[in-house]
Scaffold this active site. Structure first.
Site, mmCIF file in Angstrom:
data_model
loop_
_atom_site.group_PDB
_atom_site.id
_atom_site.type_symbol
_atom_site.label_atom_id
_atom_site.label_comp_id
_atom_site.label_asym_id
_atom_site.label_seq_id
_atom_site.Cartn_x
_atom_site.Cartn_y
_atom_site.Cartn_z
ATOM 1 N N SER A 185 69.502 -58.922 22.809
ATOM 2 C CA SER A 185 70.139 -59.451 23.823
ATOM 3 C C SER A 185 70.083 -61.123 23.872
ATOM 4 O O SER A 185 70.539 -62.145 23.196
ATOM 5 C CB SER A 185 70.506 -58.418 25.300
ATOM 6 N N ASP A 354 78.987 -50.726 23.762
ATOM 7 C CA ASP A 354 78.260 -51.788 24.237
ATOM 8 C C ASP A 354 79.421 -52.964 25.234
ATOM 9 O O ASP A 354 80.322 -53.161 24.856
ATOM 10 C CB ASP A 354 77.508 -53.031 22.905
ATOM 11 N N HIS A 383 74.811 -51.186 25.645
ATOM 12 C CA HIS A 383 73.507 -52.330 25.480
ATOM 13 C C HIS A 383 71.730 -51.358 25.545
ATOM 14 O O HIS A 383 71.190 -52.436 25.060
ATOM 15 C CB HIS A 383 73.764 -53.162 26.198
#
Ligand SMILES: *[C@@H]1O[C@H](CO)[C@@H](O)[C@H](O)[C@H]1NC(C)=O
Length: 413
Positions: A185, A354, A383
């Site tokens: 991320s 996600d 995610h």
């Protein structure tokens, strides 16, 4: 060269090159080195990540402290081998960079059989854990305190240009080896920005990115879109709130007010913020909450929201005059993905559920790179699954391990 004409990059690079000063607040041994850097290993860091998570499970772990070019003191953990490994039986260094509101604990928060940090160590890798400024593990500064406004005056741009520069330089110098970069991320935003800088790219042998992000304009997370819509970022800055801490009273109030106004169903806060996750272990949530979320800065949130609003992968936007002063141009210079070396092997894993690293945005990132990364797409993954799924080992890490063994196992300076 990244951002030619943009004063920010060269200026930052110069500052970084000058100071990589490492300090030993405790009784650490100080070693000389081939470069001008002083290196140190912190003494037993009571209450640190090693002591809290790894040592109790029987893994070797040492705490290190690195000072960034702008004075932040970051903690870095070193796991030289697995539970049953020999001290000198080490593979190449792999550096793990966590995401937003997370810390180095992210890689060790499930069981040793499930968590990527432990799995890498048990597979013979020399594991190094990054912790960015402001997280629970990296709250120090040479002159500022967390109560100072200036302590929170940064976004992911500084995390790439200063924090990564300092942490990677330390690992590169200590190990005398190129480093495998592994990010999740925000750790991938930082990585992709940093790889456009030759002085960082030269230290990296390969990169594995979980939920890769450079563009954010297709974010679909309901909570995030609502926060963007009401200009939460500008509101907080106007109110003089520079630290973003969802564990504080104020943070809880913000969450409540966003959730209670009838626009959002926050019964499942994690889903509202990140999208659905297939394989998150909900019965472990109290344990996760002991460590996360970590604080970040409001300026960082503002930078991320700029990306969502404008669809750019660029330096922080200070407004026309601020940009002119800082970058010598009216718009912030973009990070150009085409300036990432074509020779850098990359692997990317992303998920169909996600709501932050949206598939459309991931495809745009891939298209702009000069070389084609290897990819792993998992339709049912969200995610958080890529770091916390109870079956990530089979779904994700087996393929990751294959990529790492094929790219970067043998690479020295
Ligand atoms: C989920 O977490 C609980 C509590 O820590 C644990 O007992 C259980 O084994 C976990 N489930 C899986 C599938 O890992």
């Amino acid at each position: 060269m990244a951002g030619s004409g943009g004063g920010g990059a060269p200026a930052a690079a110069a500052a970084l090159a000058v100071t990589l000063l490492l300090v030993c607040p405790l009784s650490g041994a100080i070693q000389g080195s081939s470069t001008s850097h002083a290196l140190c290993r912190a003494g037993a860091n009571a209450g640190g990540l090693c002591e809290q998570l790894l040592l109790p499970l029987g893994y070797p772990c040492t705490e290190h402290i690195v000072e960034t070019g702008d004075g932040f003191l970051l903690s870095l953990q070193h796991v030289p081998h697995g539970k049953n490994g020999l001290a000198d039986n080490t593979g190449p260094p792999v550096f793990l960079q966590h995401g937003l509101f997370q810390g180095g604990d992210t890689w060790f928060i499930n069981s040793a059989e499930q968590s990527l940090g432990y799995i890498l160590a048990d597979n013979g890798f020399d594991v190094w854990i990054g912790n960015v400024r402001g997280t629970r593990w990296s709250k120090g500064h040479s002159t500022l305190s967390v109560h100072d406004k200036l302590f929170w005056d940064w976004s992911w741009q500084e995390l790439a240009e200063y924090d990564l520069m300092a942490m990677l330089s330390y690992v590169y110098t200590v190990t005398q080896s190129k480093i495998i970069y592994l990010g999740h991320s925000q750790g991938t935003i930082m990585g992709l920005a940093a790889f456009t800088m030759p002085e960082i790219a030269k230290m990296i042998s390969s990169a594995a990115l979980l939920c890769p992000i450079s563009y954010l304009d297709h974010v679909s997370a309901t909570f995030v879109l609502r926060a963007v819509g009401i200009h939460l970022d500008q509101m907080l800055l106007t109110m003089g709130i520079h630290q973003l801490n969802f564990r504080s009273d104020l943070g809880v109030q913000i969450l409540d007010s966003l959730c209670d106004d009838g626009h959002l169903d926050c019964n499942n806060m994690l889903s509202s913020i990140t999208g659905e996750n297939c394989c998150f272990n909900a019965s472990r949530i109290d344990y996760y909450l002991e460590y996360e979320p970590h604080p970040s800065s409001t300026k960082n949130l503002h930078h991320l929201f700029q990306m969502i609003r404008k669809g750019t992968f660029a330096r922080y936007d200070y407004g026309l005059w601020g940009n002119l002063r800082r970058y010598g141009r009216l718009q912030p210079p973009p990070f150009d993905l085409r300036s990432i070396p074509e020779s850098l092997p990359m692997w990317m894993a992303y998920g169909g559920l996600d709501a932050l690293a949206d598939v459309t945005d991931v495809h745009r990132t891939i298209k702009e790179l000069r070389s084609m990364p290897e990819t792993l797409y998992i339709g049912e993954y969200g995610h958080i699954d890529f770091v916390m799924s109870v079956k990530a080992k089979d779904d994700v890490y087996v393929d990751l391990m294959r990529f790492l063994r094929a790219n970067g196992w043998h690479s020295s300076y």
